[in-house]
Write an enzyme that holds these catalytic residues in place. Structure first.
Site, mmCIF file in Angstrom:
data_model
loop_
_atom_site.group_PDB
_atom_site.id
_atom_site.type_symbol
_atom_site.label_atom_id
_atom_site.label_comp_id
_atom_site.label_asym_id
_atom_site.label_seq_id
_atom_site.Cartn_x
_atom_site.Cartn_y
_atom_site.Cartn_z
ATOM 1 N N SER A 40 0.825 -1.200 0.000
ATOM 2 C CA SER A 40 0.000 0.000 0.000
ATOM 3 C C SER A 40 0.866 1.260 0.000
ATOM 4 O O SER A 40 1.682 1.445 -0.890
ATOM 5 C CB SER A 40 -0.966 -0.044 1.191
ATOM 6 N N ASP A 155 -5.776 -3.652 -2.250
ATOM 7 C CA ASP A 155 -4.784 -3.391 -1.204
ATOM 8 C C ASP A 155 -4.205 -4.669 -0.592
ATOM 9 O O ASP A 155 -4.929 -5.533 -0.107
ATOM 10 C CB ASP A 155 -5.452 -2.563 -0.101
#
Length: 263
Positions: A40, A155
């Protein structure tokens, strides 16, 4: 001969600018990582650094960032896959990375994403850096998943917040993990709407998943840096200078230990 150093830079949203602070402190000490794995925001910062951008430059870009640079709002914006479009995020990452491929980066780099179809972790070891980093940092329900090679990617923090195991597997003798999301799962003042509800659930599940992985993986990381950054939301683009400073300060405090491990 000194040992090789791997950095595992975890999820963090705006709090993840603390990773740039850690890198800046290492630069000052003349320490360069041999491997970087990111998830991320850790993938964004780590990828930029691995491609040749300095920690100071990463900080400067972050401090100039505005919410409008990321958020696509317009008629009919909500789709069956996300609340927001992903065009601005895609364009921003394309600006940072251009056409560089992961295998061509200055520092060996990997990042992780979650495949919604298989439910498994996907590790990017090659291919377009901008696409890989976008997939790794696509917040579920907020941004549209990245479709790639039959996978639907979001993610990486859904399965692996801090990719310490992955950077170890790259060949690092010493692993420093940086967890930017300490203190985000404490009681919330309020949950105002469906988006804040989704993000709150994600935070809680993420913290529990990370705690479980820490137990299962054992001592993969030699040092785990956890900048406090109390009171800072990962979903708001503000106070990033404080996040940078806390990452820098914490790394400085651990430099002697890091140097000792690298001998």
């Amino acid at each position: 001969m000194s040992k090789t150093l791997g950095l595992a830079l975890g999820s963090g949203g705006s709090r993840g600018i603390c990773h740039a602070g850690v890198l800046f402190a290492l630069e000052e000490a003349g320490i360069k990582p041999d491997f970087i794995a990111g998830c991320s925001m850790g993938a964004v910062v780590g990828g930029c650094y691995a491609s040749g951008m300095s920690a100071e430059k990463i900080r400067d870009i972050a401090l100039q960032l505005k919410a409008r640079d990321l958020i696509d709002i317009g008629p009919g914006v909500v789709s069956r896959m996300s609340v927001l479009r992903s065009k601005k995020l895609e364009e921003l990452l394309a600006e940072y990375f251009g056409d560089i491929k992961i295998e061509d980066m200055n520092i060996p780099f990997r990042c992780v994403a979650t495949d919604l179809i298989s439910g498994k972790l996907h590790v990017f070891e090659s291919g377009q850096a901008a696409v890989a980093v976008q997939a790794s940092s696509t917040i579920p329900c907020v941004f549209k998943p990245v479709e790639l090679d039959g996978k639907l990617l979001i993610d990486g923090g859904c399965l692996c917040r801090v990719p310490a195991k992955q950077v170890k597997e790259m060949g690092a003798d010493v692993v420093i993990a940086v967890d930017a999301l300490v203190n985000t799962y404490e009681p919330a003042d309020k949950v105002e709407n469906i988006l804040s509800l989704v993000l709150r659930v994600f935070d809680i599940m993420d913290s529990q998943q990370t705690a479980m992985h820490a137990l299962l993986d054992g001592n993969t990381a030699d040092i785990v840096l956890k900048p406090e950054i109390k009171g800072m939301s990962q979903y708001q683009i503000k106070d990033m200078d404080r996040a940078f400073d806390e990452g820098y300060k914490l790394c400085k405090e651990n430099l002697d230990k890091i140097k000792e491990l690298l001998l």
